[in-house]
Write an enzyme that holds these catalytic residues in place. Structure first.
Site, PDB file in Angstrom:
ATOM      1  N   LYS A 106       0.815  -1.224   0.000  1.00 18.72           N
ATOM      2  CA  LYS A 106       0.000   0.000   0.000  1.00 18.72           C
ATOM      3  C   LYS A 106       0.844   1.267   0.000  1.00 18.72           C
ATOM      4  CE  LYS A 106      -4.326  -1.895   1.496  1.00 18.72           C
ATOM      5  NZ  LYS A 106      -5.562  -1.750   2.203  1.00 18.72           N
ATOM      6  N   LYS A 145      -4.589 -10.145  -5.778  1.00 23.50           N
ATOM      7  CA  LYS A 145      -5.834 -10.544  -5.115  1.00 23.50           C
ATOM      8  C   LYS A 145      -6.939  -9.562  -5.475  1.00 23.50           C
ATOM      9  CE  LYS A 145      -6.024  -8.375  -0.580  1.00 23.50           C
ATOM     10  NZ  LYS A 145      -7.329  -8.108   0.006  1.00 23.50           N
ATOM     11  N   LYS A 205     -11.159  -4.584  -2.850  1.00 24.32           N
ATOM     12  CA  LYS A 205     -12.243  -3.620  -2.992  1.00 24.32           C
ATOM     13  C   LYS A 205     -11.733  -2.224  -3.296  1.00 24.32           C
ATOM     14  CE  LYS A 205     -13.340  -3.867   1.747  1.00 24.32           C
ATOM     15  NZ  LYS A 205     -12.179  -3.501   2.561  1.00 24.32           N
TER      16      LYS A 205
END
Ligand code: ATP
Ligand code: LTN
Length: 328
Positions: free
Chosen positions: A111, A192, A195
């Site tokens: 991230k 993966k 969302k």
């Protein structure tokens, strides 16, 4: 009764990956465990969130918990920020976490990669997650595969605390599904399904219109071999679609292989799209009912009350053990 705790971030539209990897097990475990299921809003803000979106998404996650079948009479459903004890224990956990172990977290690396400025909250995120779990002395943590490393750190912190301040915390165990613990992106099976992805076609959102779902599945990437066989290493795309099929129907992977033996991907994808749509439609209907009924805020209030009572007890004992002067 063993205690179960987990949480989902209101950081975007929940995906079928969140359902298969985590929520499905929340529903399953509630029958014979004492359960705490949170909407982890304090975690979501470790990545910038637009306030109106955070607000709406938080209510969405709560309503989806109910729509998926979590019974508020069995499990405590609450907003993480409604139980301020989490943030306080989170701080205490930060002080026993090492920079080196936080730097090794792959979620932090992923991230923060390529960003000019990275919020400090994203770095200390796992200490707050450890607090979420340890504050209830939870035994079992239903999560997807990507959270394994955070759970390992939680176990280390529990053991470290127990060693320094005397045996107190339960060392929690992950509870991860065998198939479907890592649902991959529809456009790139090396990533993966997430969302917060910017690519809409990469994910199936639980609140996507069924027509959109059909289109996304028909466009999902597959290999050139056109053999419906479960082989996650060599055929990751079709294997991923097969996991989604298995989790939204009552067919096993072997039964799916047998059903599509000798067939091309077209009929498989068509059936999968119908299967996912018919699985999601009743869920969406319940979701809209929950939103309309206005019951959400009562559920969250009583969930937070139950959680606070348990959390405050732990926090007091932790502070006493660490040497804080307690108010008299
Ligand atoms: P974000 O993209 O904002 O990081 P996310 O989609 O990864 O979000 P989280 O809120 O971090 O979702 O995860 C909620 C739960 O869903 C966790 O237990 C996580 O392991 C699980 N989960 C998330 N993505 C998947 C996936 N693709 N397959 C299986 N489980 C998943
Ligand atoms: N880090 C988790 C969300 C999360 C969580 C938790 C999961 C926060 N606190 C406690 C289980 C238990 C995630 O990103 N999915």
């Amino acid at each position: 009764m063993k205690r179960v705790l987990s949480g989902i971030q209101p950081s975007g539209q929940l995906t079928i990956g969140n359902y298969i990897g985590a929520m499905q097990n929340f529903v399953k475990l509630q029958h014979d465990h004492e359960c705490f299921f949170m909407i982890v809003d304090l975690h979501a803000i470790t990545v910038a969130q637009e306030p109106a979106a955070l607000h709406e998404q938080s209510e969405q996650v709560a309503a989806l918990y109910l729509a998926a079948g979590i019974d508020p009479n069995k499990a405590a459903i609450f907003m993480q920020s409604h139980v301020p004890q989490h943030a306080e224990l989170g701080w205490l956990m930060t002080t026993i976490s090492y920079m080196g172990e936080l730097e090794r977290m792959t979620q932090f690396k992923d991230k923060s990669e390529g960003k000019d400025s990275v919020g400090a909250g994203l770095f200390v995120y796992p200490a707050l997650m450890a607090a979420d779990i340890l504050i209830y002395n939870a035994d079992l943590i239903p999560v997807g595969d990507d959270q394994k490393q955070h759970l390992e750190l939680t176990r280390d912190l529990a053991n470290r605390f127990n060693h320094r301040f005397g045996d107190f915390f339960t060392v929690p165990q992950p509870y991860i599904p065998e198939v479907g613990a890592r649902i991959m992106s529809l456009d790139d099976a090396s990533k993966k399904m997430s969302k917060s992805s910017a690519v809409a076609g990469s994910l199936i959102a639980l609140l996507d219109d069924p027509a959109v779902i059909r289109k996304k599945i028909s466009r999902a990437k597959t290999d050139m071999e056109a053999v419906v066989k479960y082989d996650p290493i060599n055929k990751p795309e079709i294997s991923n679609l097969m996991s989604i099929y298995a989790h939204t129907s009552d067919l096993s992977i072997a039964e799916i292989e047998a059903k599509y033996d000798g067939q091309m991907y077209g009929p498989f994808k068509k059936d999968l799209a119908e299967q996912v749509a018919s699985f999601i439609e009743p869920l969406q209907a319940r979701y809209h009912e929950v939103r309309k009924s206005g019951e959400l805020h009562d559920v969250l209030k009583s969930g937070a009350e139950r959680a606070q009572a348990a959390a405050q007890q732990t926090l007091d004992e932790v502070k006493r053990r660490m040497g804080f002067v307690m108010p008299r």
